[in-house]
Motif scaffolding. Structure first.
Motif, short mmCIF file in Angstrom:
data_model
loop_
_atom_site.label_atom_id
_atom_site.label_comp_id
_atom_site.label_asym_id
_atom_site.label_seq_id
_atom_site.Cartn_x
_atom_site.Cartn_y
_atom_site.Cartn_z
N THR A 1 -11.79 -30.90 -96.33
CA THR A 1 -11.48 -31.53 -95.05
C THR A 1 -9.99 -31.79 -94.85
O THR A 1 -9.58 -32.18 -93.76
CB THR A 1 -12.22 -32.87 -94.94
N GLY A 2 -9.18 -31.60 -95.87
CA GLY A 2 -7.75 -31.82 -95.70
C GLY A 2 -7.10 -32.41 -96.92
O GLY A 2 -7.64 -32.35 -98.03
N TRP A 3 -5.94 -33.00 -96.72
CA TRP A 3 -5.23 -33.62 -97.84
C TRP A 3 -4.80 -35.02 -97.44
O TRP A 3 -4.71 -35.36 -96.27
CB TRP A 3 -4.04 -32.77 -98.26
N PRO A 4 -4.48 -35.87 -98.43
CA PRO A 4 -4.12 -37.25 -98.12
C PRO A 4 -2.71 -37.37 -97.56
O PRO A 4 -1.85 -36.52 -97.80
CB PRO A 4 -4.25 -37.96 -99.47
N MET A 5 -2.46 -38.47 -96.87
CA MET A 5 -1.14 -38.70 -96.31
C MET A 5 -0.08 -38.83 -97.40
O MET A 5 1.09 -38.51 -97.18
CB MET A 5 -1.16 -39.98 -95.46
N GLU A 6 -0.48 -39.28 -98.59
CA GLU A 6 0.48 -39.41 -99.69
C GLU A 6 1.11 -38.06 -100.03
O GLU A 6 2.29 -37.98 -100.36
CB GLU A 6 -0.21 -39.99 -100.94
N LEU A 7 0.31 -37.01 -99.97
CA LEU A 7 0.82 -35.67 -100.27
C LEU A 7 1.88 -35.27 -99.25
O LEU A 7 2.94 -34.73 -99.60
CB LEU A 7 -0.33 -34.67 -100.28
N TYR B 1 -5.73 -22.71 -94.48
CA TYR B 1 -6.21 -22.47 -93.13
C TYR B 1 -6.98 -23.66 -92.59
O TYR B 1 -7.59 -23.59 -91.53
CB TYR B 1 -7.10 -21.23 -93.10
N GLY B 2 -6.97 -24.76 -93.37
CA GLY B 2 -7.82 -25.89 -93.05
C GLY B 2 -7.16 -26.94 -92.19
O GLY B 2 -6.16 -26.69 -91.51
N LYS B 3 -7.69 -28.14 -92.23
CA LYS B 3 -7.31 -29.19 -91.30
C LYS B 3 -6.21 -30.07 -91.86
O LYS B 3 -6.16 -30.36 -93.05
CB LYS B 3 -8.54 -30.03 -90.95
N ARG B 4 -5.35 -30.50 -90.97
CA ARG B 4 -4.28 -31.42 -91.31
C ARG B 4 -4.83 -32.83 -91.39
O ARG B 4 -5.79 -33.19 -90.72
CB ARG B 4 -3.19 -31.36 -90.24
N PRO B 5 -4.19 -33.71 -92.17
CA PRO B 5 -4.63 -35.10 -92.24
C PRO B 5 -4.17 -35.90 -91.03
O PRO B 5 -3.17 -35.57 -90.41
CB PRO B 5 -3.97 -35.61 -93.51
N GLY B 6 -4.90 -36.95 -90.76
CA GLY B 6 -4.50 -37.84 -89.68
C GLY B 6 -3.92 -39.12 -90.26
O GLY B 6 -3.66 -39.20 -91.46
N PRO C 1 -19.89 -32.05 -101.39
CA PRO C 1 -18.96 -32.49 -100.34
C PRO C 1 -17.81 -33.33 -100.87
O PRO C 1 -16.81 -33.52 -100.17
CB PRO C 1 -19.85 -33.31 -99.39
N SER C 2 -17.93 -33.83 -102.09
CA SER C 2 -16.87 -34.64 -102.69
C SER C 2 -15.94 -33.81 -103.57
O SER C 2 -15.06 -34.36 -104.24
CB SER C 2 -17.47 -35.78 -103.53
N ASP C 3 -16.14 -32.51 -103.57
CA ASP C 3 -15.32 -31.66 -104.43
C ASP C 3 -13.86 -31.70 -104.00
O ASP C 3 -13.55 -31.82 -102.81
CB ASP C 3 -15.83 -30.22 -104.40
N SER C 4 -12.97 -31.62 -104.97
CA SER C 4 -11.54 -31.61 -104.70
C SER C 4 -10.82 -30.88 -105.81
O SER C 4 -11.40 -30.58 -106.85
CB SER C 4 -11.00 -33.05 -104.58
N VAL C 5 -9.56 -30.57 -105.57
CA VAL C 5 -8.73 -29.93 -106.59
C VAL C 5 -7.37 -30.62 -106.56
O VAL C 5 -6.88 -31.02 -105.51
CB VAL C 5 -8.57 -28.41 -106.32
N GLU C 6 -6.79 -30.80 -107.73
CA GLU C 6 -5.49 -31.43 -107.82
C GLU C 6 -4.39 -30.39 -107.57
O GLU C 6 -4.33 -29.38 -108.26
CB GLU C 6 -5.29 -32.06 -109.21
#
Length: 494
Positions: free
Chosen positions: A340-346, A450-455, A300-305
């Motif tokens: 789950t999405g991307w950070p607001m910084e992006l 196709y995923g979720k936007r950050p809040g 669940p902590s997987d991510s990609v740069e």
């Protein structure tokens, strides 16, 4: 290492504890931060020449050496354990429950006499005094300690422990530069590995100039050591525990007994493998430091740069780059994407990248929001460039996806000229690790489309109702509807 002056082997010690877990637990009043290392999961790297004069380590699935270690530990003061070393499906060998283990039960209890720390007694006391006198950080100090003890072979108190360490791990620090370039060409973790190797080499060069060259009679071996600060320790029994993404328990330090233990967060039945967490790390970080990739979809902590860059043809390129520089950013930045999405910084960086000249008054605010240094929780939105920013992110995802797809489609054609059985086995394993990593990272990129936007909230991956491609589609449909309404009004008033 005076006793080892005749040793002819050259040890390239790229890393012990190549990346200490970020979330090791420390008692608030304790002075020792316990770091975990799991040899079965290949978290350290040793490279040695074929003319080794003393034995080092064993095969990663060896039970003979591991059992010998357990017997020695028991004779040396390790209390009776509810776990034993066995061959396992995850990690080749690991600790398995021998009895029923309850949730919340304290296990291990490794006494301080069996923990290797910066304060451990050196068999060659002169070496230890020289390193401590020169304020060598704990990580390279411990690496040198193990090499010194290994050179003494059976006469070292720690010979059983050293013999149980894996001889050939697969952390990325053990890969050659050509292997990194060939198998991880699509992944940003390749750059992280190269940086880490350069850091290790830089630390070794510093120690060589300051210490090793001044005491050649004590340091006849060539070593490469990592630069890592902190009060740390090696825990021989605990480091047999393998990682599971479903477990959140960590090692702990008990100040009263000065021993190491951990508290289970789930029950175990006899015969079940007992796990520990190496921290909430992405698959790439686990491969970089420990040499394995979790099964796809289990972390669940997987991510990609995701790599983003300003367009050099942008009329405001210089102004934007200066705004980024003020906040510690460069014109090319990587941001983590999760399922789950991307950070607001992006999103802030994307706004900046697509903003036209008439929005230059907002460049500073956007650059600040794109930096992880900001503490603002403002949900920054710029409706006038929202569509362009989303398209910018989508285009960047598609560029990365194409790199992964190209690599995965051509992986089987690589290294067809290799004929050595030993090389074939190694290359086959490295290929599989690369495929597993790239598949999981590409999956996140697909999901991002196709995923979720950050809040709102800086740096957070938060759930949202909007979807990237759907957002763009809805925006464009809305614009089309608005245009039709406007044209209708025009016809009405003609």
């Amino acid at each position: 290492m005076a006793e080892a002056a005749s040793v002819t082997t050259t040890l390239y010690y790229y890393s012990i504890f190549t990346s200490p877990p970020d979330r090791s637990r420390t008692s608030s009043s304790s002075s020792v931060s316990v770091r975990r290392r799991n040899p079965s999961s290949l978290s350290w790297v040793l490279r040695c020449s074929t003319n080794t004069s003393f034995p080092w380590g064993c095969d990663t699935d060896s039970l003979e050496n591991a059992s010998a270690l357990q017997k020695w530990l028991s004779k040396s003061g390790l209390p009776p354990q509810k776990m034993g070393i066995e061959r396992v499906q995850v990690g080749e060998r690991g600790l398995v429950a021998l009895k029923n283990i309850r949730k919340g039960e304290k296990l291990l209890f490794v006494p301080p006499s069996l923990v290797i720390s910066a304060d451990s007694e050196w068999s060659c006391t002169e070496v230890g005094k020289v390193l401590k006198r020169n304020s060598v950080p704990d990580w390279p100090l411990l690496a040198t300690y193990l090499i010194s003890e290994a050179s003494l072979m059976e006469s070292s108190r720690w010979s059983s422990y050293i013999s149980a360490l894996p001889r050939q791990p697969y952390s990325l620090l053990y890969w050659t530069r050509s292997e990194l370039d060939k198998y991880l060409v699509a992944s940003q973790i390749r750059e992280r590995a190269i940086e880490r190797i350069n850091d290790v080499a830089g630390t070794y060069n510093d120690l060589r100039l300051r210490i090793f060259s001044k005491y050649p009679h004590l340091f006849p071996l060539e070593v490469r050591l990592p630069a890592m600060d902190g009060n740390v320790a090696l825990v021989p029994w605990a480091d047999m525990l393998n990682h599971s993404c479903e477990v959140e328990t960590f090692l702990d330090y008990d100040k009263s007994s000065q021993g190491v233990f951990y508290t289970t967060d789930k029950p175990y039945q006899p015969g079940e493998q007992v796990f520990i967490s190496y921290g909430k790390k992405s698959n790439g970080e686990l491969l970089l430091s420990y040499g394995f990739v979790p099964k796809e979809g289990t972390n669940p902590s997987d991510s990609v740069e995701l790599s983003l860059s300003l367009n050099k043809s942008d009329k405001c390129y210089f102004e934007k780059s200066e705004a980024l520089r003020k906040h510690g950013l460069s014109v090319s930045q990587q941001f983590p994407l999760q399922i789950t999405g991307w950070p607001m910084e992006l999103m802030a960086y994307a706004y900046l990248a697509v903003s036209p000249p008439d929005m230059r008054r907002n460049f500073e605010e956007m650059a600040a929001a794109a930096s992880t240094r900001t503490t603002s929780t403002k949900d920054m939105r710029y409706p006038e460039v929202e569509e362009q920013a989303l398209q910018f992110i989508l285009d960047s995802c598609e560029t990365s996806i194409s790199k992964y797809t190209k690599f995965l489609q051509g992986i089987e054609s690589l290294d067809l000229d290799v004929t050595s059985p030993k090389q074939i086995n190694r290359i086959s394993f490295l290929k599989q690790l690369a495929v597993d990593l790239c598949t999981s990272e590409r999956r996140i990129l697909f999901r991002t489309q196709y995923g979720k936007r950050p809040g709102p909230g800086s740096g957070r991956f938060t759930d949202g109702a909007e979807i990237l491609r759907r957002s763009l589609r809805d925006m464009r449909n809305g614009e089309l509807r608005a245009l039709k309404i406007l044209n209708g009004f025009r016809k009405l008033f003609k």
